[in-house]
Scaffold this motif. Structure first.
Motif, PDB file in Angstrom:
ATOM      1  N   ALA A 173       3.271  -3.797   7.555  1.00 21.96           N
ATOM      2  CA  ALA A 173       3.086  -2.375   7.865  1.00 21.96           C
ATOM      3  C   ALA A 173       1.728  -2.142   8.523  1.00 21.96           C
ATOM      4  O   ALA A 173       0.710  -2.701   8.101  1.00 21.96           O
ATOM      5  CB  ALA A 173       3.215  -1.550   6.599  1.00 21.96           C
TER       6      ALA A 173
ATOM      7  N   LYS B 246       1.002   2.100   5.925  1.00 19.46           N
ATOM      8  CA  LYS B 246       1.621   1.540   4.713  1.00 19.46           C
ATOM      9  C   LYS B 246       2.513   2.501   3.944  1.00 19.46           C
ATOM     10  O   LYS B 246       2.317   3.723   3.969  1.00 19.46           O
ATOM     11  CB  LYS B 246       0.516   1.077   3.749  1.00 19.46           C
ATOM     12  N   TYR B 247       3.413   1.880   3.211  1.00 16.48           N
ATOM     13  CA  TYR B 247       4.247   2.551   2.200  1.00 16.48           C
ATOM     14  C   TYR B 247       3.596   2.264   0.862  1.00 16.48           C
ATOM     15  O   TYR B 247       3.460   1.103   0.482  1.00 16.48           O
ATOM     16  CB  TYR B 247       5.653   1.961   2.315  1.00 16.48           C
TER      17      TYR B 247
ATOM     18  N   LYS C  11       6.424   5.786  -4.640  1.00 16.22           N
ATOM     19  CA  LYS C  11       7.845   6.173  -4.518  1.00 16.22           C
ATOM     20  C   LYS C  11       8.049   7.589  -5.027  1.00 16.22           C
ATOM     21  O   LYS C  11       7.408   8.004  -5.997  1.00 16.22           O
ATOM     22  CB  LYS C  11       8.714   5.244  -5.371  1.00 16.22           C
TER      23      LYS C  11
ATOM     24  N   SER D   5       9.902 -10.705   0.049  1.00 15.75           N
ATOM     25  CA  SER D   5      10.963  -9.832  -0.467  1.00 15.75           C
ATOM     26  C   SER D   5      11.553  -8.942   0.641  1.00 15.75           C
ATOM     27  O   SER D   5      12.751  -8.690   0.638  1.00 15.75           O
ATOM     28  CB  SER D   5      10.481  -8.995  -1.644  1.00 15.75           C
TER      29      SER D   5
ATOM     30  N   SER E  59      14.414  -3.815  -2.017  1.00 10.76           N
ATOM     31  CA  SER E  59      12.956  -3.689  -1.954  1.00 10.76           C
ATOM     32  C   SER E  59      12.659  -2.673  -0.859  1.00 10.76           C
ATOM     33  O   SER E  59      13.266  -2.730   0.219  1.00 10.76           O
ATOM     34  CB  SER E  59      12.366  -5.061  -1.618  1.00 10.76           C
ATOM     35  N   GLY E  60      11.748  -1.742  -1.125  1.00 13.89           N
ATOM     36  CA  GLY E  60      11.509  -0.656  -0.169  1.00 13.89           C
ATOM     37  C   GLY E  60      11.249  -1.154   1.244  1.00 13.89           C
ATOM     38  O   GLY E  60      11.928  -0.772   2.203  1.00 13.89           O
ATOM     39  N   SER E  61      10.280  -2.069   1.368  1.00 15.62           N
ATOM     40  CA  SER E  61       9.881  -2.501   2.704  1.00 15.62           C
ATOM     41  C   SER E  61      10.985  -3.285   3.422  1.00 15.62           C
ATOM     42  O   SER E  61      10.918  -3.478   4.636  1.00 15.62           O
ATOM     43  CB  SER E  61       8.598  -3.328   2.629  1.00 15.62           C
TER      44      SER E  61
ATOM     45  N   SER F  19       4.009  -4.947  -6.501  1.00 15.03           N
ATOM     46  CA  SER F  19       3.863  -3.671  -5.797  1.00 15.03           C
ATOM     47  C   SER F  19       4.526  -2.515  -6.563  1.00 15.03           C
ATOM     48  O   SER F  19       4.007  -1.404  -6.547  1.00 15.03           O
ATOM     49  CB  SER F  19       4.405  -3.776  -4.373  1.00 15.03           C
TER      50      SER F  19
ATOM     51  N   MET G 227       2.172   0.541  -7.365  1.00 11.11           N
ATOM     52  CA  MET G 227       2.305   1.876  -6.749  1.00 11.11           C
ATOM     53  C   MET G 227       2.464   2.946  -7.814  1.00 11.11           C
ATOM     54  O   MET G 227       1.954   4.051  -7.680  1.00 11.11           O
ATOM     55  CB  MET G 227       3.536   2.056  -5.867  1.00 11.11           C
TER      56      MET G 227
ATOM     57  N   MET H 267      -5.389   2.842   1.612  1.00 12.10           N
ATOM     58  CA  MET H 267      -4.425   2.491   0.562  1.00 12.10           C
ATOM     59  C   MET H 267      -5.133   1.748  -0.581  1.00 12.10           C
ATOM     60  O   MET H 267      -4.946   2.074  -1.750  1.00 12.10           O
ATOM     61  CB  MET H 267      -3.308   1.616   1.138  1.00 12.10           C
TER      62      MET H 267
ATOM     63  N   ALA I 183      -0.530  -5.635  -0.755  1.00 20.16           N
ATOM     64  CA  ALA I 183      -0.906  -5.682  -2.168  1.00 20.16           C
ATOM     65  C   ALA I 183      -1.158  -7.126  -2.581  1.00 20.16           C
ATOM     66  O   ALA I 183      -0.415  -7.708  -3.359  1.00 20.16           O
ATOM     67  CB  ALA I 183       0.181  -5.041  -3.012  1.00 20.16           C
TER      68      ALA I 183
END
Ligand code: PMV
Length: 328
Positions: free
Chosen positions: A31, A34-35, A38, A122, A154-156, A207, A211, A258, A299
């Motif tokens: 990224a 970044k993310y 959530k 991931s 996984s989000g990313s 992560s 987060m 971040m 991270a």
């Protein structure tokens, strides 16, 4: 809303009888904006949008097939034991798609990112798995639907179903139907990323809990969504205009912002090692001397450099161990 509900919504009537196997590749992604955080822990719905660049041909190759007894997970040629975290995560994801309880999977996955680069796999892993499931069952899903399915792992991973520059829209819907990734219509062949591996050890705090802790306890987190909104616009402009300094400056300060939200969490989260800080200082000194060289970090302690291709020699002289990645 559960992950199972989302899968039912997307697959509809399409259960499909599996072919003998399905194969897919998905690139890793890093990224630039970044993310971090959530709004829904179950569906991996993010607080903000994010923007990444995929790592060309570095990622995960996956072959998925069906078998009649016990799931089997093989990573880079080694069979995983069922108590390994990767086995659990992969099987939990596959459970969402298992058409019958007596149908088992063999998942064979190979990472084309040198493991020495210390990059988490991931994102490419779950994206490749979603793509391989689509091949195995012949669902004929489109990339938007596959991005949503990959996000459940996984989000990313939502961003790893595409090559090049990718934007993951945060969305606002409770079921996440508008939280998926899309490619940006730009390439930048002269852009390079350099991977600097500092530690290969698994991070102490993943992560997900990282987060969550930041969002719940960091007094700086409230500033994060507005900062991301600005950085998203700036990075998109930098890409459209191929303005390398603007891109590097913004991506670097986004990563540092971040990490600042994490440092202010209670208890604090610091993913850096002394070597990480030494590299940051070297890069800042180089920039004072006029070198076009920026960094981003996730991270973990590893550093990813951003530089124009013509600076390859200078980067290699500074960091002989760098792993250069051609992005386009
Ligand atoms: O998808 P996750 O849960 O591995 O989270 C990724 C978080 C960061 O790598 C730090 C940022 C990002 O946008 O990739």
């Amino acid at each position: 809303m559960t992950k199972e509900d989302v899968v039912t919504q997307i697959l509809g009537e399409r259960k499909g009888a599996p072919r003998s196997s399905g194969a897919a590749f998905a690139p890793a992604n890093i990224a630039l904006c970044k993310y971090w955080g959530k709004r829904d822990e179950t569906l991996n719905l993010p607080m903000t949008s994010s923007l990444s660049v995929s790592l060309g041909d570095r990622g995960t190759e996956t072959v998925l097939s069906v078998r009649s007894e016990k799931d089997e997970v093989v990573v880079n040629g080694d069979r995983c034991s069922p108590d390994e975290p990767f086995y659990r995560r992969a099987v939990d994801f596959l459970d969402l798609f298992r058409p019958a309880t007596d149908l088992y999977f063999r998942l064979e996955t190979r990472n084309t990112i040198p493991t020495a680069a210390g990059l988490a796999s991931s994102a490419s892993g779950f994206a490749a798995l979603a793509l391989a499931l689509n091949e195995l069952f012949q669902w004929g899903l489109d990339r938007k639907e596959l991005s949503i399915l990959a996000r459940l792992g996984s989000g990313s991973a939502a961003r790893s179903v595409y090559r090049g520059f990718v934007e993951w829209h945060a969305g606002t819907a409770e079921d996440g139907r508008d939280s998926y990734a899309e490619p940006l219509p730009y390439t930048w062949p002269e852009l390079r990323m350099g991977l600097l591996a500092i530690s290969r050890e698994a991070k102490a705090i993943g992560s997900r809990p990282g987060m969550q802790r930041t969002k719940e306890t960091s007094p700086l987190y409230s500033a994060w969504p507005a900062l991301v909104e600005d950085d998203m616009q700036t990075i998109k402009r930098a890409i459209a205009e191929r303005d390398f300094d603007l891109l590097g400056r913004t991506a670097e300060s986004n990563a540092l912002a971040m990490h600042s939200t994490m440092l202010a969490a209670k208890p604090p989260l610091c993913y850096w090692l002394p070597e990480t800080v030494r590299i940051m200082r070297t890069l800042w000194r180089c920039r004072e001397e006029g070198q076009p060289l920026y960094f981003t970090m996730d991270a973990g302690p590893n550093v990813k450099l951003l530089y124009p291709a013509k600076e390859q020699r200078m980067v290699q002289d500074l960091f002989p161990e760098v792993e250069p990645v051609t992005l386009f």
